[in-house]
Design a protein around this motif. Structure first.
Motif, mmCIF file in Angstrom:
data_model
loop_
_atom_site.group_PDB
_atom_site.id
_atom_site.type_symbol
_atom_site.label_atom_id
_atom_site.label_comp_id
_atom_site.label_asym_id
_atom_site.label_seq_id
_atom_site.Cartn_x
_atom_site.Cartn_y
_atom_site.Cartn_z
ATOM 1 N N MET A 98 11.432 1.626 1.836
ATOM 2 C CA MET A 98 10.950 0.363 2.392
ATOM 3 C C MET A 98 9.731 -0.120 1.613
ATOM 4 O O MET A 98 9.412 -1.313 1.599
ATOM 5 N N CYS A 99 9.045 0.813 0.975
ATOM 6 C CA CYS A 99 7.835 0.487 0.209
ATOM 7 C C CYS A 99 8.115 0.424 -1.287
ATOM 8 O O CYS A 99 7.188 0.551 -2.106
ATOM 9 N N ASP A 100 9.360 0.250 -1.678
ATOM 10 C CA ASP A 100 9.735 0.261 -3.095
ATOM 11 C C ASP A 100 8.929 -0.781 -3.870
ATOM 12 O O ASP A 100 8.910 -1.960 -3.530
ATOM 13 N N GLY A 101 8.262 -0.316 -4.919
ATOM 14 C CA GLY A 101 7.462 -1.213 -5.749
ATOM 15 C C GLY A 101 6.119 -1.576 -5.166
ATOM 16 O O GLY A 101 5.374 -2.369 -5.750
ATOM 17 N N LYS A 102 5.775 -1.007 -4.013
ATOM 18 C CA LYS A 102 4.491 -1.314 -3.354
ATOM 19 C C LYS A 102 3.715 -0.003 -3.180
ATOM 20 O O LYS A 102 3.727 0.611 -2.123
ATOM 21 N N LYS A 103 3.048 0.380 -4.239
ATOM 22 C CA LYS A 103 2.391 1.686 -4.259
ATOM 23 C C LYS A 103 1.338 1.825 -3.159
ATOM 24 O O LYS A 103 1.274 2.852 -2.479
#
Length: 325
Positions: free
Chosen positions: A238-243
């Motif tokens: 769900m947090c893909d690309g949002k470190k």
């Protein structure tokens, strides 16, 4: 001026100021959002209050100006966008300290979030050292940070330390309700996530990454309770690309697992994150596996901080969580 909890700090501040033993160099520590600035402002108000009673009266000119944020003798240092303090700005602050106060007997300088000044911390402290060692009699300097580790031993030895005290969920609900800005359901959800941490509750309600990170952590918990590896992986992606969001989700997950461990040992922490999920994980995992998973998640937070590939980190963490369920 209202300061929730912190009864020991209030007692100490009152004792020092009432006896004329005002501290001139103070370091306030506590986790992000725990009220370090509020405690610093309370200390400043106690020192500058015209009643000289050891606590802010709330009605004198000094207290009113502090409450309104326009006291000319309460000066807050400004960091750059990365949180680092510039040496020239700190030198200017030290130079300004020799000038007498505009209003009362004291000038108070606040240097907040000092732990964020990673690149300039040592150099700034060297500039401040003489000021902290022998401040002008009319000056007080207050520094705030998460922990004291950022400070040099020479600075630590010359300062009084105050640590923010944990507030209850009930106090957080009361404070947020008094603001009159948020609905009760939203307040309960924020407190369920952030406990008695006023700053984090407010940040949660104002949007940003915290609500999404909390939902991610809750979804991971649901996958763990079902022993469903795919659901855990899907939740983390769900947090893909949002470190930053993924990191915060793992912080929430670590807090939930910490709560599960403590519940297994017979203690329900007052600040338990997602208490219902922590309770279910406690029943399923027991204290040893809860602690093992807590340590695993904190290790992976460190990997993210070390700039490990996010997708590989998520896949690896999912597999390691699953084999421990």
């Amino acid at each position: 001026m209202k300061l929730y909890s912190n009864e020991e700090n209030k007692r100490l501040i009152s004792l020092l100021t009432a006896k004329g033993r005002e501290p001139h160099s103070v370091i306030i520590t506590g986790e992000r959002g725990s009220g370090r600035r509020t405690l610093a402002k309370y200390l400043a108000a106690s020192l500058m209050c015209e009643s000289h009673s050891g606590k802010p009266c709330g009605v004198c000119k000094s207290c009113r100006m502090l409450e309104d944020g326009n006291h000319p003798d309460f000066i807050t240092a400004k960091a750059n966008e990365n949180g680092n303090y510039k040496l020239d700005d700190i030198r200017a602050l030290v130079t300004d300290s020799v000038i007498k106060p505009n209003e009362g007997e004291l000038k108070v300088y606040l240097i907040p979030d000092f732990d964020r000044s990673v690149n300039t911390a040592a150099a700034v402290q060297n500039v401040l050292l003489k000021f902290i060692e022998e401040p002008p009699p009319h000056c007080v300097v207050i520094l705030t940070a998460v922990t004291k580790e950022i400070f040099l031993p020479t600075v630590i030895s010359r300062c009084i330390f105050l640590g923010t005290e944990r507030c209850t969920k009930q106090q957080a609900e009361q404070w947020l309700t008094e603001k009159g800005t948020f609905g009760q359901d939203d307040i309960i959800r924020a407190v369920s996530c952030c406990g008695g941490n006023f700053g984090r509750c407010l940040e949660f309600l104002e949007g940003g990454e915290l609500p999404a990170a909390f939902e991610c952590a809750k979804a991971v918990c649901a996958g763990m309770l079902r022993r469903d590896e795919y659901q855990i992986l899907k939740a983390l992606f769900m947090c893909d690309g949002k470190k930053a969001q993924l990191r915060q989700a793992l912080v929430f997950l670590s807090e939930i697992l910490r709560g599960a461990c403590l519940i297994s040992l017979g203690t329900v922490p007052e600040d338990c994150c997602f208490e219902s999920g922590a309770s279910q994980l406690s029943s399923m995992l027991g204290s040893e596996r809860s602690e093992e998973l807590y340590r695993l998640v904190t290790e992976y937070i460190g990997r993210l901080d070390s700039n490990c590939n996010q997708a590989l980190t998520v896949n690896s963490l999912t597999g390691e969580i699953f084999v421990r369920l």
